[in-house]
Design a protein around this motif. Structure first.
Motif, PDB file in Angstrom:
ATOM      1  N   MET A  37       0.839  -1.185   0.000  1.00 16.83           N
ATOM      2  CA  MET A  37       0.000   0.000   0.000  1.00 16.83           C
ATOM      3  C   MET A  37       0.885   1.249   0.000  1.00 16.83           C
ATOM      4  N   GLU A  38       0.651   2.139  -0.966  1.00 14.22           N
ATOM      5  CA  GLU A  38       1.493   3.328  -1.097  1.00 14.22           C
ATOM      6  C   GLU A  38       0.862   4.586  -0.526  1.00 14.22           C
ATOM      7  N   LYS A  39      -0.469   4.626  -0.464  1.00 13.66           N
ATOM      8  CA  LYS A  39      -1.108   5.839   0.052  1.00 13.66           C
ATOM      9  C   LYS A  39      -2.505   5.550   0.590  1.00 13.66           C
ATOM     10  N   ILE A  40      -2.875   6.339   1.581  1.00 14.17           N
ATOM     11  CA  ILE A  40      -4.222   6.347   2.142  1.00 14.17           C
ATOM     12  C   ILE A  40      -4.795   7.726   1.864  1.00 14.17           C
ATOM     13  N   GLU A  41      -5.974   7.763   1.239  1.00 17.97           N
ATOM     14  CA  GLU A  41      -6.564   9.047   0.854  1.00 17.97           C
ATOM     15  C   GLU A  41      -7.927   9.234   1.497  1.00 17.97           C
ATOM     16  N   LEU A  42      -8.217  10.472   1.875  1.00 17.88           N
ATOM     17  CA  LEU A  42      -9.539  10.850   2.360  1.00 17.88           C
ATOM     18  C   LEU A  42     -10.115  11.890   1.413  1.00 17.88           C
ATOM     19  N   PHE A  43     -11.337  11.640   0.979  1.00 19.48           N
ATOM     20  CA  PHE A  43     -12.012  12.570   0.078  1.00 19.48           C
ATOM     21  C   PHE A  43     -13.312  13.043   0.734  1.00 19.48           C
ATOM     22  N   ASN A  44     -13.313  14.281   1.206  1.00 22.24           N
ATOM     23  CA  ASN A  44     -14.519  14.897   1.758  1.00 22.24           C
ATOM     24  C   ASN A  44     -15.165  14.033   2.842  1.00 22.24           C
ATOM     25  N   THR A  45     -14.344  13.411   3.660  1.00 26.99           N
ATOM     26  CA  THR A  45     -14.821  12.483   4.683  1.00 26.99           C
ATOM     27  C   THR A  45     -15.329  13.235   5.914  1.00 26.99           C
ATOM     28  N   LEU A  46     -16.419  12.716   6.500  1.00 26.40           N
ATOM     29  CA  LEU A  46     -16.964  13.329   7.706  1.00 26.40           C
ATOM     30  C   LEU A  46     -17.727  12.266   8.503  1.00 26.40           C
ATOM     31  N   PRO A  47     -17.465  12.150   9.813  1.00 25.31           N
ATOM     32  CA  PRO A  47     -18.253  11.225  10.632  1.00 25.31           C
ATOM     33  C   PRO A  47     -19.741  11.552  10.551  1.00 25.31           C
ATOM     34  N   ALA A  48     -20.568  10.532  10.532  1.00 23.50           N
ATOM     35  CA  ALA A  48     -22.011  10.746  10.416  1.00 23.50           C
ATOM     36  C   ALA A  48     -22.541  11.610  11.547  1.00 23.50           C
ATOM     37  N   VAL A  49     -21.947  11.492  12.736  1.00 27.37           N
ATOM     38  CA  VAL A  49     -22.423  12.263  13.886  1.00 27.37           C
ATOM     39  C   VAL A  49     -22.173  13.763  13.706  1.00 27.37           C
ATOM     40  N   PHE A  50     -21.249  14.116  12.790  1.00 26.95           N
ATOM     41  CA  PHE A  50     -20.955  15.528  12.536  1.00 26.95           C
ATOM     42  C   PHE A  50     -21.702  16.069  11.324  1.00 26.95           C
ATOM     43  N   ALA A  51     -22.647  15.322  10.795  1.00 26.62           N
ATOM     44  CA  ALA A  51     -23.376  15.767   9.605  1.00 26.62           C
ATOM     45  C   ALA A  51     -23.995  17.141   9.826  1.00 26.62           C
ATOM     46  N   GLY A  52     -23.875  17.993   8.822  1.00 26.24           N
ATOM     47  CA  GLY A  52     -24.399  19.338   8.923  1.00 26.24           C
ATOM     48  C   GLY A  52     -23.371  20.366   9.329  1.00 26.24           C
ATOM     49  N   ARG A  53     -22.129  19.900   9.630  1.00 27.04           N
ATOM     50  CA  ARG A  53     -21.077  20.830  10.028  1.00 27.04           C
ATOM     51  C   ARG A  53     -20.243  21.243   8.816  1.00 27.04           C
ATOM     52  N   GLU A  54     -20.904  21.790   7.822  1.00 23.29           N
ATOM     53  CA  GLU A  54     -20.206  22.173   6.601  1.00 23.29           C
ATOM     54  C   GLU A  54     -19.208  23.314   6.813  1.00 23.29           C
ATOM     55  N   ASP A  55     -19.321  24.002   7.972  1.00 26.14           N
ATOM     56  CA  ASP A  55     -18.402  25.087   8.273  1.00 26.14           C
ATOM     57  C   ASP A  55     -17.229  24.611   9.125  1.00 26.14           C
ATOM     58  N   ASP A  56     -17.028  23.321   9.166  1.00 22.61           N
ATOM     59  CA  ASP A  56     -15.981  22.727   9.994  1.00 22.61           C
ATOM     60  C   ASP A  56     -14.610  23.287   9.600  1.00 22.61           C
ATOM     61  N   ASN A  57     -13.821  23.680  10.608  1.00 18.61           N
ATOM     62  CA  ASN A  57     -12.492  24.223  10.361  1.00 18.61           C
ATOM     63  C   ASN A  57     -11.386  23.179  10.407  1.00 18.61           C
ATOM     64  N   SER A  58     -11.763  21.931  10.497  1.00 21.23           N
ATOM     65  CA  SER A  58     -10.784  20.846  10.528  1.00 21.23           C
ATOM     66  C   SER A  58      -9.950  20.821   9.251  1.00 21.23           C
ATOM     67  N   GLN A  59      -8.683  20.422   9.395  1.00 24.84           N
ATOM     68  CA  GLN A  59      -7.817  20.217   8.233  1.00 24.84           C
ATOM     69  C   GLN A  59      -7.919  18.797   7.689  1.00 24.84           C
ATOM     70  N   VAL A  60      -8.788  17.983   8.293  1.00 27.51           N
ATOM     71  CA  VAL A  60      -8.980  16.591   7.866  1.00 27.51           C
ATOM     72  C   VAL A  60     -10.400  16.365   7.358  1.00 27.51           C
ATOM     73  N   TRP A  61     -11.384  16.659   8.209  1.00 20.70           N
ATOM     74  CA  TRP A  61     -12.780  16.441   7.806  1.00 20.70           C
ATOM     75  C   TRP A  61     -13.178  17.409   6.693  1.00 20.70           C
ATOM     76  N   LEU A  62     -13.911  16.861   5.727  1.00 23.56           N
ATOM     77  CA  LEU A  62     -14.397  17.619   4.572  1.00 23.56           C
ATOM     78  C   LEU A  62     -13.265  18.191   3.721  1.00 23.56           C
ATOM     79  N   ARG A  63     -12.104  17.535   3.772  1.00 23.52           N
ATOM     80  CA  ARG A  63     -10.961  17.916   2.947  1.00 23.52           C
ATOM     81  C   ARG A  63     -10.515  16.718   2.125  1.00 23.52           C
TER      82      ARG A  63
END
Length: 214
Positions: free
Chosen positions: A1-27
């Protein structure tokens, strides 16, 4: 395995937090094999959830997590078994040790599957981590800090492309933190593996290529 990628990922419990300032979630972010990453977070921001998603324990998220471009929700049970045996070495925050077994028995549960370390190498880890007298002690009689060191040894007893650590030094002092950083870095270097570590405050003292704020 060469890479692990996240695409616009967000825990279901955080649904609706489109203004999230995280550098991981929704990135869209990439973890590359051979590089070291720190995910720093406050409690309740989803760091343990992220680890559980990457390891396939949970799927309650939106967006996509991919291994080398493949959506991990498409992996079969045998494929997940191979990932967990030879691609991702995982230290969960809750350790998941068996208190009725000895420290060595807990480690050998994994090592007998992977045949990755000799018994001498495992005993040497006990020595380096200051618990040489705990090899044959029942796990349930060890302190939480001693248990964490046993779990770290167990994590390193397998081949891996990525070493995934969820708060690996939360119960350790400065001296043992430095020892953990050295042995994890040495193992990653031997295998050419990446390191992804999470932390709320007590960061493992591994030099990182990139830090993400969760």
């Amino acid at each position: 395995m060469e890479k692990i990628e996240l695409f616009n990922t967000l825990p279901a419990v955080f649904a609706g937090r489109e203004d999230d300032n995280s550098q991981v979630w929704l990135r869209d972010i990439v973890f590359e094999k051979g590089k070291h990453y720190l995910i720093s977070a406050e409690s309740g921001t989803g760091k343990s959830s992220l680890c559980a998603y990457v390891y396939g324990y949970r799927i309650d998220y939106s967006g996509t997590i991919a291994f080398d471009g493949r959506d991990i929700k498409q992996l079969t049970v045998p494929e997940w078994c191979r990932v967990r045996q030879s691609s991702i070495a995982y230290l969960p925050q809750e350790l998941r040790l068996f208190p009725e077994l000895t420290a060595m028995e807990n480690i050998q549960l994994k090592n007998r599957l992977t045949h990755h370390k000799t018994e001498k190498e495992i005993v040497d880890y006990f020595d380096q981590l200051g618990i040489p007298d705990k090899v044959d002690s029942p796990l349930g009689k060890l302190s939480i800090g001693q248990q964490q060191r046993v779990a770290i040894i167990r994590t390193l007893c397998q081949p891996a492309d990525f070493i995934l650590l969820d708060e690996p030094v939360s119960h350790l002092d400065e001296a043992n933190n430095a020892i953990v950083a050295r042995i994890v870095s040495d193992e990653a270097s031997r295998q050419g593996a990446g390191i992804i570590s999470t932390s709320v405050g007590n960061n493992v003292k591994i030099q990182v290529d990139k830090e993400f704020k969760l």
